[in-house]
Design an enzyme around this catalytic site. Structure first.
Site, short mmCIF file in Angstrom:
data_model
loop_
_atom_site.label_atom_id
_atom_site.label_comp_id
_atom_site.label_asym_id
_atom_site.label_seq_id
_atom_site.Cartn_x
_atom_site.Cartn_y
_atom_site.Cartn_z
N GLY A 130 0.79 -1.23 0.00
CA GLY A 130 0.00 0.00 0.00
C GLY A 130 0.82 1.27 0.00
N GLY A 132 4.42 3.05 -1.83
CA GLY A 132 5.65 3.02 -2.61
C GLY A 132 6.26 4.41 -2.65
N ILE A 158 10.94 -6.41 -3.42
CA ILE A 158 12.26 -6.22 -2.81
C ILE A 158 13.36 -6.93 -3.63
CG2 ILE A 158 13.63 -6.47 -0.68
CD1 ILE A 158 11.11 -4.48 -0.66
N PRO A 242 20.08 9.80 -2.96
CA PRO A 242 20.80 10.37 -4.11
C PRO A 242 21.82 9.40 -4.70
CG PRO A 242 20.53 12.05 -2.46
CD PRO A 242 20.04 10.77 -1.84
N GLU A 244 21.73 6.13 -4.58
CA GLU A 244 20.96 5.07 -5.26
C GLU A 244 20.51 5.57 -6.64
OE1 GLU A 244 17.62 3.51 -3.07
OE2 GLU A 244 16.78 2.51 -4.82
N ARG A 270 22.56 -4.53 -42.07
CA ARG A 270 21.24 -4.97 -42.56
C ARG A 270 20.92 -4.29 -43.90
NH1 ARG A 270 17.50 -8.91 -42.57
NH2 ARG A 270 15.43 -8.04 -42.99
N GLY A 366 12.41 5.65 -7.06
CA GLY A 366 11.65 6.91 -7.16
C GLY A 366 11.25 7.13 -8.61
C1 FAD Z 1 11.81 -4.59 -10.18
C2 FAD Z 1 11.58 -3.71 -8.99
C3 FAD Z 1 12.52 -3.69 -7.97
C4 FAD Z 1 12.29 -2.91 -6.83
N1 FAD Z 1 13.18 -2.97 -5.79
C5 FAD Z 1 12.86 -2.38 -4.61
C6 FAD Z 1 13.66 -2.58 -3.44
O1 FAD Z 1 14.69 -3.25 -3.47
N2 FAD Z 1 13.24 -2.02 -2.27
C7 FAD Z 1 12.12 -1.28 -2.18
O2 FAD Z 1 11.80 -0.82 -1.09
N3 FAD Z 1 11.35 -1.05 -3.27
C8 FAD Z 1 11.68 -1.60 -4.47
N4 FAD Z 1 10.88 -1.40 -5.57
C9 FAD Z 1 9.69 -0.59 -5.45
C10 FAD Z 1 9.78 0.75 -6.19
O3 FAD Z 1 10.68 1.61 -5.58
C11 FAD Z 1 8.34 1.31 -6.23
O4 FAD Z 1 7.61 0.48 -7.12
C12 FAD Z 1 8.31 2.77 -6.70
O5 FAD Z 1 8.87 3.62 -5.75
C13 FAD Z 1 6.87 3.23 -6.99
O6 FAD Z 1 6.01 2.92 -5.94
P1 FAD Z 1 4.63 2.16 -6.26
O7 FAD Z 1 4.94 0.96 -7.08
O8 FAD Z 1 3.92 1.93 -4.97
O9 FAD Z 1 3.81 3.15 -7.16
P2 FAD Z 1 2.85 4.33 -6.63
O10 FAD Z 1 3.52 5.11 -5.59
O11 FAD Z 1 1.52 3.73 -6.34
O12 FAD Z 1 2.74 5.22 -7.95
C14 FAD Z 1 1.85 4.91 -9.02
C15 FAD Z 1 1.91 6.06 -10.03
O13 FAD Z 1 1.50 7.27 -9.39
C16 FAD Z 1 2.49 8.26 -9.53
N5 FAD Z 1 2.56 9.11 -8.33
C17 FAD Z 1 2.60 8.73 -7.04
N6 FAD Z 1 2.71 9.78 -6.24
C18 FAD Z 1 2.71 10.89 -7.04
C19 FAD Z 1 2.80 12.29 -6.83
N7 FAD Z 1 2.93 12.80 -5.60
N8 FAD Z 1 2.77 13.11 -7.90
C20 FAD Z 1 2.65 12.61 -9.16
N9 FAD Z 1 2.57 11.30 -9.44
C21 FAD Z 1 2.61 10.45 -8.40
C22 FAD Z 1 3.79 7.49 -9.69
O14 FAD Z 1 4.78 8.28 -10.31
C23 FAD Z 1 3.34 6.31 -10.55
O15 FAD Z 1 3.31 6.68 -11.90
C24 FAD Z 1 11.13 -2.12 -6.75
C25 FAD Z 1 10.21 -2.12 -7.79
C26 FAD Z 1 10.41 -2.91 -8.90
C27 FAD Z 1 9.37 -2.92 -9.98
#
Ligand code: FAD
Length: 381
Positions: A130, A132, A158, A242, A244, A270, A366
């Site tokens: 819930g 990110g 993760i 930063p 990262e 090609r 991010g």
């Molecule tokens: C392959 C993979 C590896 C990962 N590895 C890690 C890890 O090692 N550790 C870890 O903790 N996490 C990890 N993540 C998680 C990743 O950091 C999050 O997926 C990312 O930060 C986005 O969060 P969310 O998926 O919850 O999307 P959300 O926060 O739900 O965002 C959904 C959409 O809404 C937009 N949005 C959200 N807030 C705003 C705002 N204020 N203004 C405008 N737009 C907004 C976002 O930009 C996005 O387009 C990983 C993800 C993937 C896919």
């Protein structure tokens, strides 16, 4: 323009990394993609050739050298061979500052030798089902009980989720205190109540273990708190993000360069309509645009690496590097795929893999939107 970031010692180290990847990684990566994971032995072998532990003091088995150019060399070489399963950059670029800078002497002695040797694999667990982008919305809790914290909650997406031995978990130690109520706790493999969920099925990076983690009444010793007091977690995360993001930007530029070089080659060879496809003005214009943009990005990112080493790299610099370089990467790869025609859609062509592997770059660490928020806020409106 000439790239003048590296010294001779970095190029020598690059040779070591190249040789290691050619021997221990490239021949096996296809199988690891099917397995969905990289075997732990590879980490140990990488540790033996000195690929971990930059910044780890020599007394704990590291090189003692804090110079992000070495980190960049590793990232670039891994990207150049398309070894997207190796979670080394998370360990080296993301986790090292937590384990080197935020640990006390006792924690250093417990964790750093294994960190540097590759025997202890690390991960960071911020994201939850819930929460990110909105880090303050995490719901995992850590409640103090004598000499322990009792951790409850779940994390998802993760990196190194299955292989990790030490997981830095972002938890609320005081849910009423907002950003000041978040702490970082190191949860260790084998602690009762700590379980791993699915190794998640992704559209790319198939050899990378990305997993769900669950914490049910996990009793984590208070001695595993990072930093000298509770409630510092949010600020510790902000301080380390930063670096990262720069690591992600370094990977982005390297990936764009690699795919572009392969595409120029492809266009040379090609044939269509009795000539090489590089003979069409459209092809040359597309390649000219991409080559220009990638080179400009390269110089900005190199400058960021220098700034990081000098201690002047800011959150805003990092946000710019991250969103610009990763958006460029996905655009470059997409246009290069188009120039490959139908072959670009075939998995045996590196451009197809690069297209799938790169898509996440604008999301993790991010999102592009959050990066723009960070830059936009700096105007102080
Ligand atoms: C392959 C993979 C590896 C990962 N590895 C890690 C890890 O090692 N550790 C870890 O903790 N996490 C990890 N993540 C998680 C990743 O950091 C999050 O997926 C990312 O930060 C986005 O969060 P969310 O998926 O919850 O999307 P959300 O926060 O739900 O965002 C959904 C959409 O809404 C937009 N949005 C959200 N807030 C705003 C705002 N204020 N203004 C405008 N737009 C907004 C976002 O930009 C996005 O387009 C990983 C993800 C993937 C896919």
């Amino acid at each position: 323009m000439e790239r003048d970031l590296f010294e001779e010692e970095h190029e020598l180290f690059r040779e070591t990394v190249r040789e290691f990847l050619a021997r221990e990684v490239v021949p096996h990566h296809g199988r690891w993609e099917k397995d969905g994971i990289v075997p732990r032995e590879v980490w140990k072998k990488a540790g033996e050739v000195g690929m971990f532990g930059f910044g780890v003091p020599e007394e704990f088995g590291g090189s003692g050298i804090k110079d992000f150019r070495y980190n960049a060399v590793i990232v670039e070489e891994i990207i150049r061979v398309g070894a997207s399963g190796l979670g080394f950059s998370l360990h080296n670029d993301v986790m090292a500052p937590y384990f080197v800078d935020l640990t006390n002497d006792g924690q250093k002695a417990r964790w750093l030798p294994g960190f540097a040797s590759g025997e202890l694999i690390t991960a960071v667990a911020m994201t939850e089902p819930g929460a990110g982008s909105d880090l303050q919305g995490v719901r995992t809790t850590a409640v103090r009980d004598g000499d322990h914290y009792v951790v409850n909650g779940s994390k998802t997406f993760i990196t190194n989720g299955i292989n990790s031995d030490l997981v830095v978990v972002v938890a609320k130690t005081d849910p009423s205190a907002g950003a000041r109520g978040i702490s970082l706790l190191v949860v260790e493999r084998g602690m009762e109540g700590f379980t791993r969920g699915r190794n998640l099925e992704k559209i790319g990076m198939h050899a990378q273990d990305t997993a769900e983690l669950f914490f049910e009444n996990v009793r984590v010793p208070a001695a595993n708190l990072l930093g000298d007091q509770e409630g510092q977690g949010f600020f510790q995360l902000m301080a380390n993000l930063p670096q990262e993001r720069l690591s992600i930007a370094v990977a982005a530029v390297a990936a764009a360069e690699t795919v572009l070089a392969a595409t120029i080659d492809y266009c040379r060879n090609r044939q269509a309509f009795g000539r090489s496809i590089g003979g069409f003005q459209n092809t040359r214009f597309v390649l000219a645009e991409l080559d220009t943009e990638v080179e400009i990005a390269r110089h900005y990112v190199d400058k960021c690496i220098r700034a990081l080493n000098a201690g002047t790299f800011t959150v805003v610099d990092a946000a710019k590097a991250k969103w610009w370089a990763t958006e460029l990467q996905t655009r470059v790869i997409d246009r290069c795929l188009q120039l490959h025609g139908g072959y670009g859609y075939m998995m045996e062509y590196p451009v197809a893999r690069a297209w799938l592997d790169s898509r996440v770059q604008t999301i993790y660490g991010g999102t592009t939107e959050i990066m723009k928020e960070i830059i936009g806020r700096s105007f102080g409106f």
